[in-house]
Structures are given as structure tokens and as C-alpha cells.
Design an enzyme around this catalytic site. Structure first.
Site, PDB file in Angstrom:
ATOM      1  CG  ASP A   1      -2.926   1.811   6.686  1.00  0.00           C
ATOM      2  OD1 ASP A   1      -3.304   2.972   6.568  1.00  0.00           O
ATOM      3  OD2 ASP A   1      -3.668   0.827   6.454  1.00  0.00           O
TER       4      ASP A   1
ATOM      5  CG  ASP B   1      -1.669   1.247   1.420  1.00  0.00           C
ATOM      6  OD1 ASP B   1      -2.376   1.610   0.475  1.00  0.00           O
ATOM      7  OD2 ASP B   1      -1.556   1.878   2.490  1.00  0.00           O
TER       8      ASP B   1
ATOM      9  CG  ASP C   1      -4.345  -1.034   3.186  1.00  0.00           C
ATOM     10  OD1 ASP C   1      -5.066  -0.681   2.240  1.00  0.00           O
ATOM     11  OD2 ASP C   1      -3.381  -0.376   3.580  1.00  0.00           O
TER      12      ASP C   1
END
Length: 658
Positions: free
Chosen positions: A555, A361, A559
């Protein structure tokens, strides 16, 4: 089974190592080897016990002839039998307990039969030697486990020790476990927040670095939620508890560490299954060696072949495997903890060794998630200072990181009462009156929606446009700073042979392309919603994909669905959320993306050492079993083949910690 307390284990040599560790797959005996508080006493106790056994054992060997010449060799028995019981009591007790439970064929059974048989044929020094060296091996194992556990403990020093409970105007210092939901807790400056709760009095800055890895303190006010394990840096706070300690985020982390052993790697499961079949086979082969040769070989004596059978039993003990393999994985978990990586089970270490694709991410993982104003471009007669002031005022009530970055850039205080008619326009921006001016701040789409004339549509980066009284005033570019080790993280993965790195982001194509190029990432997918990230990872996971197992690093908050879907889910910071704690397989507590490569290195080293131990133990045992059957090996060689191999395997396993 109940955990033993230190007081129950305080008598010489009563600390039951074997039951604690060897059956960790059936019981969570974490407390038995907990060397906090009373642990140092137990270690000293064990060493004193070993010294006493050593004195008896050496005296027995030195004066063996004189002791043997006493009536009925009573002197020999008076020296060696106490040494045997002191060194072998835990093995004998465990074997007896397991037999009563119907679990007969294990390594303690082999050792018990072999050593009792040695005593029966008057091989007293050999019987004591087997138990003594085994006990020494157990002590080294304890030290290795303790070192590993201490690394994990150091990672988890965030556990709160007490809570200041307010009752009827009085403040009492109590254990966090005793505080109930709805009760009021007072947190003084510098103290750890003991439980999750909502602030009812005071405002402060909270150091969340222990949970999130974020070094910038978080400002909190009345109504905000705070998490156990964070530190109050500013004023006095009163919080109303919203979760019991056992349900708090920090308690879940502690619980996951303590139970990491329950998620076993395939190698550990194989060894458990192997020992289940291997041990009875060895017992029956030994019986055959003891019984058949005297029946069929001329001049073969029963005593000679019984001795060979006993040697075979000692050689065949799978202690080296049963101890060193779980210890190897535990060492890997401890070694990772030492480097700020929380691995929730050895199965995830194993999975990491085969990862060929790492997906990141962007925000909060490769970037700091801390926004900064990098450029101000005014239009229609406005100055940079005026644009910044108007933006800071219109964003005064917003909690968005971009709004905070604008206020921080402005820096000066202002009268908040001049801001009226404040309204957030979902997904687009903010409208408010600043004094007598109507100010809009937001995206290009907001300008189009409000039909404000401008010719600055395609600007790279995160942009906040401003309009005053329906006239375009200018824009600001906000940049999310890359983490210092982000580029190093991608390079390290490529050196390890990771075939593909991918970045997923909700940002636009231009920002994604820029960051991807800066970091050297192989590919990116931009403008994704959270549910679209799941679809993206599923394409990478499809059987048609040629990139092997996929690890996703996020994180841990937004996510969570993607972390759950990946072969190996890794959470970067964000540990305050239940999603990070419960969903991720591996949590990087230092919030550094370079730790992904470190985790893969530790996993590969762990697996290499584990297979070295398996190969070494099986090879040595095969050789010595052959020597034992043909009468070449004595009980002393058997001791080496059993305890010596276990010791060498333990020492090899401890290399993972370095």
C-alpha cells in the site's frame, strides 16, 4: 538549455522536433512537445508548412524539365531550394549546433552531408525528398508522443489550478506555486485542495480517490492533515499550509511523470551506445566508397561513386532506431497511464518482463482495508445490541479502522460526555468508563493480562472481546473485505506465466490461511512486523531462489522498506504518502490488484514491439546498404530505407497505446 515557448516556435517550420526528442537522454525537453494550449496551433502550423512544401515539391517534379531549361537551371533552384530549407531547417540547425558542441557523428550530420551532397551533384528532388519525408515522420512521431502524453495528463488531472489565499480578511485566487508555508488557504465545498496543510477551521469529508483509489470519503476535522489533489466534499475548510507546492505529494507525482524518460531501459542505453559507434563507421565507409573505386576501378567516375556514397549515408541514418525505440517505451508508459498505472521509467517496464514471483501485502492491497462487523456473540446475559452499543461507545475516541467499523455498525448517536477515563492500552485495546461501568475492548491478550475468565481464545478472524466490570460480555468478529478483483488478479498472473504468488501479512495464521485459500495464492507468511517483511522478501531475492525477479505490491505507506528492496516495487493506492511516491517504481492509481497483470502485459508488449523495430530496421538497412554499394539502389530507395523504416517503426510503436 532553456525550453522554447510556443511563441518562439510559431514561425513556419521552426518547431525543432529533432533536438527536442532525439536527445531526450541528455535534456528534458518536455515542454517543447507540450501540445497543451498552443499545441493545436503548432500542429496546424506544421501541417500548413508541409502543404506549402508539398506544393513546391510536386510543382518542381511535374515541371522539372522546363525549370531545368532556364538559364543556369535557376528555375529549378528557385523551387527546390526553398522547399529544402523549409523541410530541412530543423535538421540543418541541429546538425550545426551539435558540430559546435563537438557532437559531430549523429543522424542529423548524416542527413545534412547526404542532402547537401545531393544538391551539389544536382539531385535536387532527391535532396528535398529526404528532408520532406523525414519531416512527415517527425509529425507522426509528434502525434504519437502527444497521444501518449495526453494519457499521462488524463491520469494527472488532479493537479490543483488555484488556491483561495486569505490575507487580512480578504480572499484572493492565486497560483498554488506562490503560496508560502504558514499562510491560510480557504477551500470551498467541491474545490480541490491546492496544497498540503493542516485544518484550522471546519470539518468535512474529503474525496481522496484521485490519490489513494479509495472510494469511501475520509472524514476530517480541525488538526487533521489534508493533501493537495484531494477534493473537499462537505463544509468550508481553512487550512494552514505545511508544504510548498513543489514539495507536495501531487507535485512529486507530476515531476516523476515528466522525468520518467530519464530512467532508461537497457535497450535504450544499448541503442544510444550503438549509434555512437555506428555513425562514424558509416561516415568513413561512405568516404571510402566515394574515394577508392575511382582510383582502382577502370572507367569508374567520381560523380557515380560520390552519388553511391551519398545514398549510403542516407540509407545508414539510424533515425528508425533513434526515434522508434524511445517512442516505443514512451508509448508503453503512456499506454500504462491510460489504464491507471504510473510507470516511473522504461527501465521498470523492462524489469517487469522478467518477473517470475509476485509478492502481495494483504491489507489495503488484496483487501479493501475497510472493516465490517460480521458477527456478534454475547455471553453472560448480554444481548447483541448491548454488546454493539458498549463497543461503539468505548471506541468513540479511537481512529483505528476497526473502531470506525464498530461505530458505523451501531449508527445511532450518543452523548460522548458519558465516556470518561478513556485510555488506549498499546497493542492490546481500550479501557474506558461508560456511565458507571468499566468497559474493556480489545484482543484475547488483553483479557489474559486483566485476568478475565473466558473460554473463547481461538477464534478465526479479527476479534474484539468485551468485558464489563471485569466480567466477560462477549466478542465481535470484524472482517476486512476482499477487493472485487483480487481473485481475478492472481488468476491473471498465473495465466501470464508468473511462477509463484506470495502474501505477506501481519495478521494471524488463521486469517492468512483463509484469504490465501480464497484467492488461490501459492504461499503466505503471517504475523509479520514491517521489518520482518523485509527479511521475508530478501529470502525470495536470494541468489539461491529459483523464482527469478521479484515484484512486491504494497500500500506504499507501511510497506515502503519492502517496496524499496524488491526488484520491482509497486504501490497500491496510498499515494498521499511521500513513501509511496518516492519509493515505488510503479504506482497503480486505481488501487486495483488486477492492474499488476495489466502492467506486466504492457511491459511485455512494449519489449516485443521495440525488438521488432530493432530487427526490422537493421535488416532493411543491411539489405539496402549492400544494394547502394553495388549501385542498384537510388536515392529514392535510400529515402525508403531511412524515412520509410522510421515511419513504419513509429506506426508499430503506437500499437502499444491500443
Amino acid at each position: 538549455m532553456q525550453h522554447k515557448t510556443h511563441s518562439e516556435s510559431s514561425s513556419c517550420c521552426s518547431h525543432d522536433h529533432h533536438e527536442n526528442y532525439h536527445h531526450a537522454h541528455e535534456h528534458n525537453h518536455d515542454d517543447n512537445h507540450n501540445h497543451d494550449h498552443g499545441g493545436e496551433f503548432i500542429f496546424k502550423n506544421e501541417i500548413y508548412c508541409l502543404i506549402l512544401i508539398g506544393i513546391l515539391y510536386i510543382s518542381g517534379i511535374v515541371f522539372e524539365q522546363q525549370l531545368h531549361n532556364t538559364p543556369y537551371a535557376i528555375g529549378e533552384y528557385l523551387v527546390f531550394i526553398p522547399a529544402y530549407l523549409l523541410s530541412g531547417w530543423s535538421v540543418l540547425k541541429t546538425a550545426g549546433r551539435n558540430i559546435l558542441r563537438g557532437r559531430i557523428f549523429d543522424e542529423t550530420f548524416l542527413m545534412t552531408i547526404a542532402t547537401l551532397g545531393a544538391l551539389a551533384i544536382h539531385k535536387l528532388p532527391e535532396a528535398v525528398g529526404v528532408m520532406l519525408f523525414y519531416k512527415i515522420g517527425e509529425l507522426f512521431q509528434d502525434i504519437a508522443v502527444s497521444r501518449s502524453r495526453n494519457s499521462i495528463k488524463a491520469l494527472l488531472e488532479i493537479r490543483p489550478d488555484y488556491a483561495n489565499l486569505e490575507t487580512e480578511g480578504n480572499i484572493n485566487k492565486v497560483s498554488p506555486e506562490t503560496v508560502k508555508i504558514g499562510e491560510i488557504v480557504v477551500i470551498k465545498p467541491g474545490e480541490k485542495i491546492p496544497l498540503d496543510g493542516e485544518i484550522i477551521t471546519g470539518n468535512s469529508q474529503i474525496d481522496t480517490s484521485a490519490l489513494t483509489g479509495e472510494s469511501v470519503p475520509q472524514t476530517v476535522r480541525v488538526g487533521d492533515t489534508v493533501l493537495a489533489g484531494t477534493i473537499n466534499q462537505g463544509g468550508l475548510l481553512k487550512i494552514q499550509v505545511t508544504k510548498l507546492f513543489n514539495e507536495s505529494s501531487i507535485a512529486k507525482i507530476l515531476d516523476l511523470v515528466q522525468n520518467a524518460r530519464s530512467k532508461k531501459a537497457e535497450t535504450e542505453k544499448f541503442i544510444t551506445k550503438f549509434a555512437r559507434y555506428y555513425t562514424p563507421i558509416v561516415v568513413f565507409i561512405s568516404l571510402a566508397v566515394a574515394i577508392l573505386p575511382p582510383l582502382f576501378i577502370p572507367r569508374a567516375t567520381s560523380s557515380e561513386w560520390v552519388y553511391r556514397a551519398l545514398i549510403l549515408l542516407v540509407i545508414s541514418c539510424p533515425c528508425g532506431l533513434v526515434i522508434s525505440i524511445p517512442l516505443g517505451y514512451f508509448g508503453g508508459i503512456g499506454g500504462a497511464a491510460k489504464r491507471g498505472i504510473l510507470v516511473k521509467g522504461s527501465m521498470f517496464l523492462d524489469a517487469l518482463t522478467t518477473v517470475k514471483t509476485v509478492v502481495f501485502d494483504k491489507t489495503g492491497t488484496l483487501t479493501k482495508g475497510v472493516f465490517k462487523v460480521v458477527e456478534i456473540v454475547p455471553f453472560n446475559g448480554y444481548s447483541e445490541g448491548e454488546i454493539l452499543e458498549l463497543a461503539a461507545k468505548v471506541e468513540a475516541h479511537s481512529h483505528h479502522p476497526i473502531a470506525q467499523s464498530i461505530r458505523e455498525e451501531y449508527g445511532d448517536s450518543f452523548d460522548i460526555s458519558e465516556i470518561t477515563d478513556y485510555a488506549e492500552i498499546a497493542g492490546l485495546g481500550i479501557r474506558a468508563k461508560v456511565g458507571n461501568k468499566v468497559v474493556l475492548a480489545g484482543s484475547d491478550r488483553l483479557l489474559h493480562q486483566e485476568q478475565i475468565n473466558h473460554d473463547t481464545c481461538n477464534i478465526e478472524g479479527t476479534v474484539v472481546h468485551l468485558a464489563v466490570d471485569h466480567i466477560y460480555a462477549g466478542y465481535m468478529i470484524i472482517a476486512d473485505e476482499l477487493k472485487t478483483d483480487a481473485r481475478e488478479a492472481i488468476q491473471a498472473l498465473k495465466k501470464l506465466g508468473v511462477e509463484r504468488t506470495v502474501m505477506l501479512t501481519g495478521d494471524n495464521q488463521a486469517i492468512a490461511a483463509q484469504i490465501s485459500q480464497q484467492l488461490g495464492i501459492d504461499s503466505y507468511i503471517a504475523e509479520l512486523l514491517p521489518e520482518e517483511k523485509v527479511s521475508a522478501i530478501e529470502k525470495l531475492l536470494s541468489p539461491k531462489s529459483k523464482y527469478g525477479k521479484v515484484a512486491f505490491v504494497g500500500d506504499g505507506i507501511n510497506d515502503a522498506p519492502v517496496i524499496a528492496r524488491a526488484d520491482v516495487g509497486m504501490a497500491m493506492g496510498g499515494l498521499g504518502s511521500d513513501a509511496a511516491i518516492e519509493t515505488a517504481d510503479i504506482v497503480i492509481m486505481t488501487d486495483a490488484p488486477s492492474k499488476v497483470a495489466t502492467a506486466i502485459q504492457i511491459a511485455r508488449k512494449t519489449r516485443t514491439i521495440v525488438w521488432q523495430n530493432i530487427s526490422f530496421a537493421l535488416a532493411i538497412k543491411t539489405v539496402f546498404i549492400g544494394l547502394g554499394i553495388f549501385g542498384v539502389a537510388t536515392m529514392w530507395e535510400a529515402v525508403f530505407a531511412d524515412v520509410g523504416v522510421a515511419l513504419l517503426a513509429i506506426f508499430n510503436a503506437t500499437r502499444i497505446m491500443k
